[in-house]
Write an enzyme that holds these catalytic residues in place. Structure first.
Site, PDB file in Angstrom:
ATOM      1  N   ALA A  71       0.866  -1.174   0.000  1.00 17.74           N
ATOM      2  CA  ALA A  71       0.000   0.000   0.000  1.00 17.74           C
ATOM      3  C   ALA A  71       0.907   1.230   0.000  1.00 17.74           C
ATOM      4  CB  ALA A  71      -0.883  -0.013   1.241  1.00 17.74           C
ATOM      5  N   GLY A 116       0.622  -5.114   0.955  1.00 17.53           N
ATOM      6  CA  GLY A 116      -0.606  -5.181   0.157  1.00 17.53           C
ATOM      7  C   GLY A 116      -0.385  -5.840  -1.204  1.00 17.53           C
TER       8      GLY A 116
END
Ligand code: CO8
Length: 266
Positions: A71, A116
């Site tokens: 992320a 992520g």
């Protein structure tokens, strides 16, 4: 081949039954910014992906260095707890959506698949990796935990002890593509320069098989995590019976007996 020109962070290419989505932020190692999420959501569930005619979705990162390095940390830094929860739920809906999509999803992983990025890959049905790929969950080094399913999907793929090693040691325990394959995190591993060819091989296998059979297998396997064995076997028998009510199995078995290639339709 046609390309969707609409997106700022993605390249979306349609080639018959195959859709290729490239996360295109190579300068940031394809980190998942809120806009990437928004655009992925739009492509996958907003109508861009033609679910009726697409059979394979390939998810990949731009450049050689990363699939996705996680992320976007700069976008997360100032989130309030409520915003962080919403961000995590948003990512979880996306990853869950990939698992329930009636299309086979393939993550093509070269370079970093961290945080992520590892979680996004794990939501795909197949992960094809180059040997030098690097999988890891370094969230703890940021004082964070995974938020897009890492604590749940990793343990299902590699077992509790390897998952704990990766999750607790963060940067101190990443896996090369080769090791990720040995431990069951990825489906196939090949030399880096053979990655494209291997993905093409996988696509060819998927396109040669019965589309309904593939969709049924995906659903049954995915559902097996939420069922006990008896319920899962019963669902399998029901679906098996269902195969005999349609044309696809007739065509598949007839083609085999007639020693010809089957002609499946969507
Ligand atoms: N976010 C933002 N920018 C990033 C990220 C990232 N995750 N990863 C790399 N970048 C940027 C770098 O800041 C750098 O930008 P700039 O050139 O402007 O300085 C550029 O990409 C290139 O990176 P590096 O110079 O660092 O390249 P190196 O080859 O030296 O290092 C690494 C590569 C090892 C991959 C390194 O970039 C790194 O450690 N990146 C961060 C990896 C990481 O920690 N990922 C996990 C993020 S947290 C997460 O994913 C949680 C998901 C769930 C959230 C739930 C919601 C609350």
């Amino acid at each position: 081949m046609s390309t969707e020109p609409l997106y700022k962070t993605l390249i979306v290419e349609h080639d018959g039954p195959v859709c290729r989505v490239t996360i295109n932020r190579p300068e940031q190692l394809n980190a998942l910014s809120p806009l990437v999420f928004e655009e992925l959501q739009e492509v996958l569930f907003g109508g861009t992906l033609e679910v009726e005619s697409t059979r394979v979705l390939v998810l990949q990162g731009s450049g050689q260095k990363a699939f996705v390095a996680g992320a976007d940390i700069s976008a997360m830094q100032n989130l309030s707890p409520d915003e962080a929860r919403a961000f995590a739920r948003h990512g979880q809906l996306l990853t869950k959506g990939l698992e329930t999509l009636n299309i086979v999803t393939v993550a093509k992983v070269q370079g970093y698949a961290l945080g992520g990025g590892c979680e996004l890959a794990m939501a795909c049905d197949l992960i094809i990796a180059g040997r030098s790929a690097k999988f890891g969950q370094p969230e703890v080094n940021l004082g964070l935990i995974p938020g897009f399913g890492g604590t749940q999907r990793l343990v299902r793929r590699v077992g509790m002890h390897v998952a704990l090693d990766m999750l607790l040691c963060g940067r101190g325990r990443s896996l090369s593509g080769t090791e990720a394959h040995q431990l069951g995190l990825v489906s196939r591993v090949v030399d880096d320069d053979k990655l494209d060819a291997e993905v093409q091989k996988v696509i060819a296998s998927l396109l040669a098989a019965g589309p309904q059979a593939i969709a049924d297998c995906k659903r049954l396997v995915r559902d097996s995590y939420n069922m006990n064995l008896d319920a899962g076997l019963s669902a399998e028998a029901t679906n098996f019976a269902h195969c005999f009510a349609g044309e696809e199995a007739q065509e598949g078995m007839t083609a085999f007996l007639e020693k010809r290639a089957p002609e499946f339709t969507l």
